[in-house]
Design an enzyme around this catalytic site. Sequence first.
Site, short mmCIF file in Angstrom:
data_model
loop_
_atom_site.label_atom_id
_atom_site.label_comp_id
_atom_site.label_asym_id
_atom_site.label_seq_id
_atom_site.Cartn_x
_atom_site.Cartn_y
_atom_site.Cartn_z
N LYS A 92 -4.05 5.75 -2.98
CA LYS A 92 -5.15 6.55 -2.44
C LYS A 92 -5.45 7.74 -3.33
CE LYS A 92 -3.81 4.91 2.11
NZ LYS A 92 -2.46 4.41 1.77
N ASP A 112 0.83 -1.20 0.00
CA ASP A 112 0.00 0.00 0.00
C ASP A 112 0.87 1.25 0.00
OD1 ASP A 112 -2.60 1.53 0.52
OD2 ASP A 112 -1.34 2.15 2.20
N TYR A 122 2.39 10.34 0.78
CA TYR A 122 3.60 9.83 1.41
C TYR A 122 4.84 10.38 0.69
CZ TYR A 122 0.30 6.43 3.39
OH TYR A 122 -0.77 5.83 4.02
N ILE A 144 3.26 3.01 20.59
CA ILE A 144 3.38 2.58 21.97
C ILE A 144 3.24 1.07 22.14
CG2 ILE A 144 0.92 2.90 22.53
CD1 ILE A 144 1.99 4.03 25.28
N LEU A 145 2.49 0.40 21.26
CA LEU A 145 2.36 -1.05 21.37
C LEU A 145 3.57 -1.78 20.79
CD1 LEU A 145 -1.44 -1.51 20.61
CD2 LEU A 145 -0.28 -1.76 22.81
N ASN A 159 -0.80 1.56 17.31
CA ASN A 159 -1.34 2.83 17.80
C ASN A 159 -0.29 3.93 17.82
OD1 ASN A 159 -3.68 1.13 19.78
ND2 ASN A 159 -4.27 2.76 18.37
N SER A 160 0.40 4.09 16.70
CA SER A 160 1.43 5.12 16.51
C SER A 160 2.73 4.84 17.25
CB SER A 160 0.92 6.52 16.90
OG SER A 160 -0.23 6.85 16.18
#
Length: 349
Positions: free
Chosen positions: A88, A57, A62, A245-246, A242-243
């Site tokens: 897109k 993708d 971008y 943190i995970l 999630n940007s």
Amino acid sequence: MKLAKTNVLNHRTASPVALTQLGFGGAPLGNLYRKIEDSAAQATLDAAWDAGIRYFDTAPQYGLGRSEMRFSEALKRFDTDAMTLSTKVGRVLHDCAPEDVTPEAFVDVPQKRIAFDFTYDGIMRSFEDSKARLDTDRIDMLFLHDIDAGARGQAFEDNNLRQLFTLGGYRALSQLREGGQIAAIGAGVNSWQICERLLGEAEFDGFLLAGRYTLLEQDPLDRFLPLCLERDVGIILGGPYNSGILATGAVEGARYDYAPASEEILQRVRELSAVCDAHDTPLIAVALQFPLGHGAVKTVIPGASTPEEVRQNVAIFDHAVPAALWSDLKTEGLIRADAPTPQDSDDTV
């Protein structure tokens, strides 16, 4: 999990859209936050291909076209009949003066500015421009990019939808799909609510949803994901961390939803990490695999900017997650009790 296992986006499209369970998100190759050399970008794409990833993708945003142009070089090497490619529409790139360049979070970008345009002409121009940058006529899916309110406000979303449904944007997408120039249409957004709203207006094949169905967020279980199952609409899950943190854990400076994480989020991630540690399983592996437990989610697409990051994504996707870990997350109230997990599939170890 098996990264090369293929799911179809849905069972309705005239040409089935095949998605490997692990895909490749092209935002980092647009020089997201830092410059990447062209040679490193090509090596990263090759590493993804060599690992068996066949869904890629990208988007005009971008790097103001740089990601798409880098993809074009890789497409000359890849067997495009064996892959699925999405980009897109809705952001049209225009030549501009240096002071008018709109790089957003990207660096070392071409001298372009972004104009949002979801009208018939805007969709068609965006599509033709992407084909030129990608140097291919083979684009499988088009996603309306950030058509939702986001940080720009409700008036922005309402105007975009007016352009889409009153000024011909959806008609353009439908013509491209019905004419066989693309196989599927949808939206690439950070909000499940706009996806639900779009489904109330017209027929869409799938959505690239970033960050809204993760270990930290399961609100789409209430209405949206059941609606997707009912309507046979596939979900491509971006932003599984999630940007960040995970992936990083609750470290200093950890980011959630593009901003510094709150203490509440940091504490939840500490608790998630504690359960993962008790099962000797990396949090990042659990985060990457979790979304695929839901039948509406067909693939997850983390980004990568180096071959090493691709190999890390592959390794954590293949990492065995004990069934007891998923059970413990539910028992401790860290994920919803009704959240389907990979332990319910044949791929679970």
